[in-house]
Design a protein around this motif. Structure first.
Motif, short mmCIF file in Angstrom:
data_model
loop_
_atom_site.label_atom_id
_atom_site.label_comp_id
_atom_site.label_asym_id
_atom_site.label_seq_id
_atom_site.Cartn_x
_atom_site.Cartn_y
_atom_site.Cartn_z
N SER A 61 -3.26 0.80 -85.42
CA SER A 61 -4.65 1.12 -85.73
C SER A 61 -5.49 0.12 -84.95
O SER A 61 -4.96 -0.70 -84.20
CB SER A 61 -4.90 0.98 -87.23
N GLN A 64 -15.15 -0.02 -91.38
CA GLN A 64 -13.71 -0.08 -91.08
C GLN A 64 -13.05 -1.36 -91.63
O GLN A 64 -13.29 -1.70 -92.76
CB GLN A 64 -13.48 0.08 -89.57
N THR A 70 1.63 9.71 -83.19
CA THR A 70 0.60 10.26 -82.29
C THR A 70 1.06 10.47 -80.85
O THR A 70 0.22 10.61 -79.96
CB THR A 70 -0.71 9.42 -82.27
N GLN A 128 2.59 12.57 -88.31
CA GLN A 128 1.57 12.21 -87.30
C GLN A 128 1.98 12.59 -85.88
O GLN A 128 2.09 11.72 -85.01
CB GLN A 128 1.29 10.71 -87.37
N TYR A 159 -2.79 12.90 -81.87
CA TYR A 159 -3.87 11.91 -81.97
C TYR A 159 -4.49 11.85 -83.37
O TYR A 159 -4.80 12.87 -83.97
CB TYR A 159 -4.93 12.27 -80.92
N GLU A 160 -4.69 10.64 -83.86
CA GLU A 160 -5.12 10.48 -85.25
C GLU A 160 -6.48 11.11 -85.58
O GLU A 160 -6.75 11.48 -86.71
CB GLU A 160 -5.12 9.00 -85.66
N GLU A 161 -7.36 11.24 -84.58
CA GLU A 161 -8.68 11.81 -84.87
C GLU A 161 -8.70 13.34 -84.77
O GLU A 161 -9.72 13.96 -85.04
CB GLU A 161 -9.73 11.19 -83.94
N ASP A 162 -7.57 13.92 -84.37
CA ASP A 162 -7.53 15.37 -84.15
C ASP A 162 -7.09 16.12 -85.42
O ASP A 162 -6.00 16.66 -85.50
CB ASP A 162 -6.62 15.70 -82.97
N LEU A 163 -8.01 16.17 -86.38
CA LEU A 163 -7.72 16.88 -87.63
C LEU A 163 -7.48 18.36 -87.38
O LEU A 163 -6.52 18.95 -87.89
CB LEU A 163 -8.93 16.75 -88.58
N GLU A 220 -1.45 7.93 -89.73
CA GLU A 220 -2.59 7.27 -89.10
C GLU A 220 -3.94 7.91 -89.43
O GLU A 220 -4.95 7.21 -89.59
CB GLU A 220 -2.41 7.23 -87.57
N THR A 221 -3.99 9.24 -89.51
CA THR A 221 -5.27 9.94 -89.75
C THR A 221 -5.88 9.60 -91.11
O THR A 221 -7.10 9.56 -91.26
CB THR A 221 -5.04 11.47 -89.71
N ILE A 254 -11.18 11.40 -96.21
CA ILE A 254 -10.45 12.05 -95.10
C ILE A 254 -9.26 12.83 -95.65
O ILE A 254 -8.95 13.92 -95.16
CB ILE A 254 -9.96 11.00 -94.07
#
Ligand code: OSB
Ligand code: MG
Length: 369
Positions: free
Chosen positions: A56, A96, A193, A216, A219-223, A241-242, A248
C-alpha cells in the motif's frame, strides 16, 4: 484514559525463508511497533506497514513520521477524553495513513482492555476459542521447490493452502498442487494486483481447479474491473488491497466486485473498522477471513481474536509463529490439529519478551506529551 507517552520501536526480525509475492521478495520482517503508556496502563501493537510502499502507499518510516508529527500530538491534546473508540473520529481529518492510525488505536485498545481485564476476543464478541489456520505460500524459483514447501505445510496440519501467483507463475503451479493433493484440498490464490483487464481469459483458465477464491487479481482502484471479472469467471473474486474501509466494502459488495473479503485490520485503520466490515459482510452473505502482514506475536494475537468472530467462515492467513520466525517476540503461537488458540488474557493476551525486543530492535524512540 490519558496518553502519557509512546515508544516507537523499529524491529528487523529475520524470516525463516524468503517470502516472494508479485510485488517483492523479503528475507526480513522490517516493522514498527507502537508501545503506548497511559495513566491506566500500557498497550502494544504492531504497525502493518512494510519497509517500502509496495503493498500500500504506507511504509514503516512514513508511519513513524505521521505518528510523530500529527497523530500523537492530537491524541495527547485529548487529555482524559481519550479512549480507543475516540481515536478514529479524532484523526478523521488526516487523510489515509490507516496503518499508522490502526497501530495507535490498537495499542490504546490493548491498554484499555488490559485495564478492564477484558480480552480482545470478548470485546469483539468472538464465538470460538480456536481458529483454523491456512498458510500463504510465496512464489518460488521452481515447481519442485514449491512442492517441498506445500508438502511440509500440509504435514504440519495447515488446513488451507494459498499460492501467491503472478503472470508466468499461475496455471502450472496451481495445476500441479491440485493434481497432487486432489479435489478436497482447500486451495486459493493471491495475485496482489499483478494482472490487468486484458488478462481475463488467462484467469478464466484457473476455473478448472475449483479454487476457493482468487484474491486481488487486478489493480486495487479498479472496482468495476473486479465486478466484470467476477461476472466472467467461476472462481469467487476476493478483495484484499481494495478494501480500505467499511464504506468501500459496502460499495464493492453492492457492485459485485467482492464475493469474499480478506479483512486485515492494519489496512482498514484498525479493529473497530474491521468489525464494521465483518458486520456489513455478514448482513450481505459475504464470507470473510483474516489476512496477515507476516506479523510477530504482537500483531498475530489480535488478529486471532478477530478471526474468532462468527462471520470468519474461511480459514485465515493466521499461521503459527514457526511458519515465519525461528524466534517470535512473544510466546509462540502453535498449530494444533490445524488450529491456533485464541488468546484469553486481558487485551491482546500476550506480552513481548524484553530480551528478544532488544535483540531485534533497530531503534527505540520515546515521544512524550
Ligand atoms: O497479500 O495477503 C497478502 C504478506 C504481506 C503482504 C501482503 C500479503 C501477505 C501474505 C502473507 O499473503 C500473510 C501472512 O501470512 O501474514
Ligand atoms: Mg493478499
Amino acid at each position: 484514559m490519558k496518553l502519557e507517552a509512546v515508544e516507537l520501536i523499529r524491529l528487523n526480525v529475520p524470516l525463516k525463508s524468503a517470502f516472494r509475492t508479485s510485488f517483492s521478495s523479503v528475507n526480513m520482517h522490517e516493522v514498527v511497533w507502537v508501545h503506548a503508556v497511559t495513566d491506566e496502563g500500557e498497550g502494544w501493537a504492531e504497525c502493518g506497514a512494510n519497509d517500502r510502499p509496495d503493498y500500500s502507499s504506507e511504509y514503516h518510516t512514513g508511519a513513524m513520521a505521521v505518528l510523530r508529527e500529527f497523530i500523537l500530538p492530537d491524541l495527547f491534546k485529548l487529555g482524559n477524553d481519550l479512549s480507543a473508540e475516540a481515536v478514529a473520529p479524532t484523526l478523521h481529518w488526516i487523510k489515509q495513513h490507516r496503518m499508522a492510525k490502526a497501530a495507535i488505536e490498537t495499542a490504546l485498545l490493548d491498554a484499555q482492555l488490559r485495564a478492564s481485564t477484558t480480552s480482545f476476543a470478548e470485546y469483539f464478541g468472538a464465538t470460538r476459542d480456536k481458529v483454523p489456520a491456512g498458510v500463504s505460500v510465496g512464489i518460488m524459483d521452481s515447481l519442485p521447490e514449491l512442492m517441498g514447501f506445500v508438502e511440509g505445510y500440509l504435514n504440519e496440519g495447515y488446513v488451507r493452502i494459498k499460492l501467491k501467483i503472478e503472470p508466468g507463475w499461475d496455471y502450472e503451479p496451481v495445476k500441479l498442487v491440485r493434481e497432487t493433493y486432489g479435489p478436497d484440498l482447500l486451495l486459493q490464490v493471491d495475485a496482489n494486483t499483478a494482472y490487468t483487464r486484458d488478462d481475463f481469459d488467462l484467469l478464466k483458465r484457473l476455473d478448472e481447479f475449483n479454487l476457493l477464491l482468487i484474491e486481488q487479481p487486478i489493480y486495487e482502484e479498479d472496482l468495476l474491473g473486479h465486478a466484470k471479472l467476477a461476472d466472467y469467471i467461476e472462481t469467487p473474486v476476493c478483495l484484499d488491497e481494495t478494501i480500505i474501509s467499511a464504506d468501500i466494502a459496502r460499495d464493492a459488495i453492492e457492485l459485485g466486485a467482492a464475493e469474499i473479503i480478506n479483512i486485515k485490520p492494519s489496512r482498514v485503520g484498525g479493529y473497530i473498522e474491521s468489525v464494521k466490515i465483518h458486520d456489513i459482510s455478514v448482513a450481505n452473505n459475504i464470507p470473510v477471513w483474516c489476512g496477515g502482514m507476516l506479523e510477530t506475536g504482537i500483531g498475530r494475537a489480535a488478529n486471532l481474536a478477530l478471526a474468532a468472530m462468527p462471520g470468519f467462515t474461511l480459514p485465515g492467513d493466521t499461521s503459527a509463529s514457526s511458519r515465519y520466525f525461528e524466534t517470535d517476540l512473544t510466546e509462540p503461537f502453535v498449530l494444533v490439529d490445524g488450529h491456533i488458540s485464541v488468546p484469553t488474557g486481558p487485551g491482546i493476551g500476550v506480552d513481548p519478551i524484553p530480551e528478544i525486543i532488544e535483540r531485534f530492535a533497530v531503534s527505540r524512540e520515546w515521544i512524550k506529551r
